[in-house]
Design a protein around this motif. Structure first.
Motif, PDB file in Angstrom:
ATOM      1  N   UNK B  52     -18.805   8.783   5.222  1.00  0.00           N
ATOM      2  CA  UNK B  52     -18.964   9.299   6.588  1.00  0.00           C
ATOM      3  C   UNK B  52     -18.952   8.144   7.579  1.00  0.00           C
ATOM      4  N   UNK B  53     -19.150   6.915   7.068  1.00  0.00           N
ATOM      5  CA  UNK B  53     -19.174   5.760   7.977  1.00  0.00           C
ATOM      6  C   UNK B  53     -17.750   5.369   8.344  1.00  0.00           C
ATOM      7  N   UNK B  54     -17.502   5.356   9.644  1.00  0.00           N
ATOM      8  CA  UNK B  54     -16.134   5.125  10.108  1.00  0.00           C
ATOM      9  C   UNK B  54     -15.618   3.753   9.747  1.00  0.00           C
ATOM     10  N   UNK B  55     -16.499   2.745   9.761  1.00  0.00           N
ATOM     11  CA  UNK B  55     -16.035   1.385   9.472  1.00  0.00           C
ATOM     12  C   UNK B  55     -15.701   1.218   7.992  1.00  0.00           C
ATOM     13  N   UNK B  56     -16.123   2.149   7.163  1.00  0.00           N
ATOM     14  CA  UNK B  56     -15.675   2.134   5.757  1.00  0.00           C
ATOM     15  C   UNK B  56     -14.444   3.031   5.608  1.00  0.00           C
ATOM     16  N   UNK B  57     -14.524   4.204   6.221  1.00  0.00           N
ATOM     17  CA  UNK B  57     -13.457   5.193   6.058  1.00  0.00           C
ATOM     18  C   UNK B  57     -12.108   4.678   6.565  1.00  0.00           C
ATOM     19  N   UNK B  58     -12.080   4.175   7.800  1.00  0.00           N
ATOM     20  CA  UNK B  58     -10.785   3.840   8.389  1.00  0.00           C
ATOM     21  C   UNK B  58     -10.045   2.712   7.668  1.00  0.00           C
ATOM     22  N   UNK B  59     -10.699   1.604   7.322  1.00  0.00           N
ATOM     23  CA  UNK B  59      -9.950   0.579   6.572  1.00  0.00           C
ATOM     24  C   UNK B  59      -9.366   1.130   5.272  1.00  0.00           C
ATOM     25  N   UNK B  60     -10.131   1.967   4.569  1.00  0.00           N
ATOM     26  CA  UNK B  60      -9.629   2.544   3.316  1.00  0.00           C
ATOM     27  C   UNK B  60      -8.445   3.466   3.581  1.00  0.00           C
ATOM     28  N   UNK B  61      -8.580   4.272   4.621  1.00  0.00           N
ATOM     29  CA  UNK B  61      -7.500   5.203   4.960  1.00  0.00           C
ATOM     30  C   UNK B  61      -6.219   4.446   5.325  1.00  0.00           C
ATOM     31  N   UNK B  64      -4.563   2.843   2.258  1.00  0.00           N
ATOM     32  CA  UNK B  64      -3.836   3.824   1.440  1.00  0.00           C
ATOM     33  C   UNK B  64      -2.554   4.266   2.152  1.00  0.00           C
ATOM     34  N   UNK B  65      -2.658   4.508   3.448  1.00  0.00           N
ATOM     35  CA  UNK B  65      -1.476   4.919   4.208  1.00  0.00           C
ATOM     36  C   UNK B  65      -0.381   3.857   4.133  1.00  0.00           C
ATOM     37  N   UNK B  66      -0.781   2.591   4.254  1.00  0.00           N
ATOM     38  CA  UNK B  66       0.214   1.522   4.232  1.00  0.00           C
ATOM     39  C   UNK B  66       0.904   1.429   2.870  1.00  0.00           C
ATOM     40  N   UNK B  67       0.106   1.393   1.813  1.00  0.00           N
ATOM     41  CA  UNK B  67       0.704   1.181   0.492  1.00  0.00           C
ATOM     42  C   UNK B  67       1.429   2.409  -0.052  1.00  0.00           C
ATOM     43  N   UNK B  68       1.076   3.587   0.458  1.00  0.00           N
ATOM     44  CA  UNK B  68       1.829   4.773   0.038  1.00  0.00           C
ATOM     45  C   UNK B  68       3.012   5.028   0.953  1.00  0.00           C
ATOM     46  N   UNK B 107      -3.522   1.026  -6.759  1.00  0.00           N
ATOM     47  CA  UNK B 107      -4.850   1.333  -6.220  1.00  0.00           C
ATOM     48  C   UNK B 107      -4.793   2.402  -5.142  1.00  0.00           C
ATOM     49  N   UNK B 108      -3.758   2.329  -4.305  1.00  0.00           N
ATOM     50  CA  UNK B 108      -3.631   3.301  -3.213  1.00  0.00           C
ATOM     51  C   UNK B 108      -3.390   4.707  -3.764  1.00  0.00           C
ATOM     52  N   UNK B 109      -2.514   4.802  -4.762  1.00  0.00           N
ATOM     53  CA  UNK B 109      -2.243   6.126  -5.346  1.00  0.00           C
ATOM     54  C   UNK B 109      -3.465   6.651  -6.102  1.00  0.00           C
ATOM     55  N   UNK B 110      -4.099   5.749  -6.865  1.00  0.00           N
ATOM     56  CA  UNK B 110      -5.283   6.175  -7.610  1.00  0.00           C
ATOM     57  C   UNK B 110      -6.409   6.602  -6.674  1.00  0.00           C
ATOM     58  N   UNK B 111      -6.485   5.958  -5.517  1.00  0.00           N
ATOM     59  CA  UNK B 111      -7.540   6.312  -4.552  1.00  0.00           C
ATOM     60  C   UNK B 111      -7.475   7.793  -4.210  1.00  0.00           C
ATOM     61  N   UNK B 112      -6.261   8.283  -3.993  1.00  0.00           N
ATOM     62  CA  UNK B 112      -6.107   9.695  -3.642  1.00  0.00           C
ATOM     63  C   UNK B 112      -6.485  10.598  -4.810  1.00  0.00           C
TER      64      UNK B 112
END
Lengths: 240, 239
Positions: B52-61, B64-68, B107-112
């Protein structure tokens, strides 16, 4: 023991609880009744903060539950909860379901925790099911394990959220019997239920809720036999 | 164009057999390192995307968006020719670059996959754990992840197969993987059927073995949680 002050809860635009004040004393059995959607379950879930509280306050033993300075996990150790859908952990056998929280949270050593679990299983009449998995149990058995699991944390308060609503009729009694036994032992209990018989027989106080408000509160006799409130009477005439 | 099947010369493959064997090991090494690293990375990214923390969520998002959202081939080139040289001042060799690129991509694909697996576990499980006083980390480790893992096994298996094949892209940075061995032979003889058919067959054999391993793990983790009721994977004789 539990003090609720001006409790409001909204899900987005929908206001589910519209200001509830109540105080539960030690060793009291409180039964909450009311139609579906009246906010009874939400009311119960606000007590141990499974739902965020929009406005108002809940105090347990003088500690404000919805305060950023309060460690909610410390409070939850003393407040057991039993769910309508049991929510047993399917990947663990009955024994581990019961011992995991004393081991991980109370830091009890595994031997002690196991002994406690065996005692609790005897209490709920399932001593022979220690090695079974949840999927091998009937609904009534699962709910009794769920009660044992909550008791393993040695709580001072037990919250029951429609504990018999998902059970086949012939299994309701075995669960209610365990709850009665707990009541006789002096546990403080808040029970959201559709079992009017249980509320009548066991409740010290009965709360009737409708549309997010506490409509009426009183002894079972006052609610079931001598209510003058039109809404209460209308509801009871439908369910009794 | 005619294809003269009588003129197939597998002797030239035999002459280069060391290159192919080495290629198999390089491909396997890249795949296994990339995959295992990708699972660990994916676990953190997947949980980060649930934060729920934006500073964690956005970097991860965004990660993943970049590598996918960009081709793996581009990522490999970028890492080998730009990222690693600018960090270390020189190349660390094709293997480090290749494994890093595969790991970061996987890692990006596995994250999803991991995020979806965690989200698929009924909310009641978390609520029961939290109501017992478990902090969210304890509930995640002991209650949610063990259940979610079972649901992640089939898609994570697909990801392994995909990664094995995608690892052939490291050929572009002159990694001597399996495909590279084929290219060398093709270049040396100016013949294309034999080396690339050999490469294809070797990849097929590798994916076959991996598929068997995945099927084993899937069966091991499917069905019942009750040990005695788990489906037997190999049955010998009459059951």
């Amino acid at each position: 023991m539990i003090k609720i002050e001006g409790l409001h809860k909204s899900f987005g635009q929908l206001e589910v609880l519209k200001g509830i004040d109540y105080e539960v004393k030690e060793k009291e059995i409180i039964c909450v009744i009311g139609p579906s959607g009246s906010g009874k379950s939400t009311f119960l879930r606000c007590i141990n903060l499974l739902e965020d509280i929009t406005d108002g306050a809940v105090f347990i033993n003088g500690l404000k539950v919805n305060d950023s300075g309060t460690n909610i996990n410390e409070i939850r150790k003393d407040v057991g909860m039993v769910f309508q859908q049991f929510n047993l952990f399917p990947h663990m056998n009955v024994l581990n379901n019961i011992t995991i929280s004393p081991r991980k949270i109370r830091k009890m050593n595994p031997k002690e925790a196991e002994q406690l679990a065996v005692e609790l299983l005897e209490k709920v009449g399932l001593a022979d099911k220690a090695k079974s998995f949840p999927e091998q149990l009937s609904g009534g058995q699962m709910q009794r394990v769920a009660i044992a699991r909550a008791l393993a944390m040695q709580p001072k308060i037990m919250l029951f959220d429609e504990p018999t609503s998902a059970l086949d009729p012939e299994m309701v009694k075995e669960v209610l019997d365990v709850m009665k036994q707990l009541a006789f032992e002096g546990m403080t209990m808040v029970v959201v239920t559709h079992e009017m018989g249980f509320a009548k027989e066991m409740g010290d106080r009965v709360l009737f809720m409708d549309e997010g408000k506490l409509v009426e509160e009183g002894t079972p006799d006052a609610i079931f036999n001598n209510s003058t409130n039109e809404r209460t009477k209308a509801f009871l005439s439908m369910v009794l | 164009m005619t294809i003269d099947f009588l003129d197939i010369r597998f002797d030239m493959i035999w002459n280069y057999k060391e290159l192919f064997i080495r290629g198999i090991w390089v491909t396997l090494g890249l795949t296994v390192i990339g995959y295992l690293g990708g699972i660990i990375l994916g676990l953190f990214l997947g949980m980060g995307k649930l934060s729920k923390r934006k500073w964690i969520y956005y970097p991860c998002k965004y990660y993943v968006d970049f590598f996918r959202g960009t081709p793996l081939l581009v990522q490999i080139l970028l890492i080998h020719l730009a990222v690693i040289p600018s960090i270390f001042g020189h190349s660390l060799g094709y293997f480090v670059s290749g494994a890093t690129a595969l790991l970061l991509n996987c890692g990006a694909y596995n994250a999803e996959i991991i995020r979806a697996g965690i989200q698929s576990i009924e909310k009641g499980q978390t609520e029961a754990a939290r109501s017992l006083g478990m902090p969210s980390g304890v509930a995640m480790k002991n209650i949610i992840l063990p259940q979610a893992f079972r649901r992640m096994v089939p898609p994570l298996g697909n990801e392994l197969i995909a990664l094995l094949k995608d690892s052939s892209l490291v050929t572009v940075i002159a990694a001597n993987d399996l495909l590279y061995a084929g290219k060398v032979v093709a270049g040396a003889y100016s013949r294309f059927w034999e080396p690339y058919i050999t490469v294809a067959i070797l990849y097929l054999m590798l994916t076959f073995v991996f598929t068997k391993v995945i099927a084993y793990v899937e069966k091991r983790f499917s069905n019942s949680y009750v040990p005695s009721q788990r489906r037997r994977i190999f049955t010998f004789g009459r059951s």
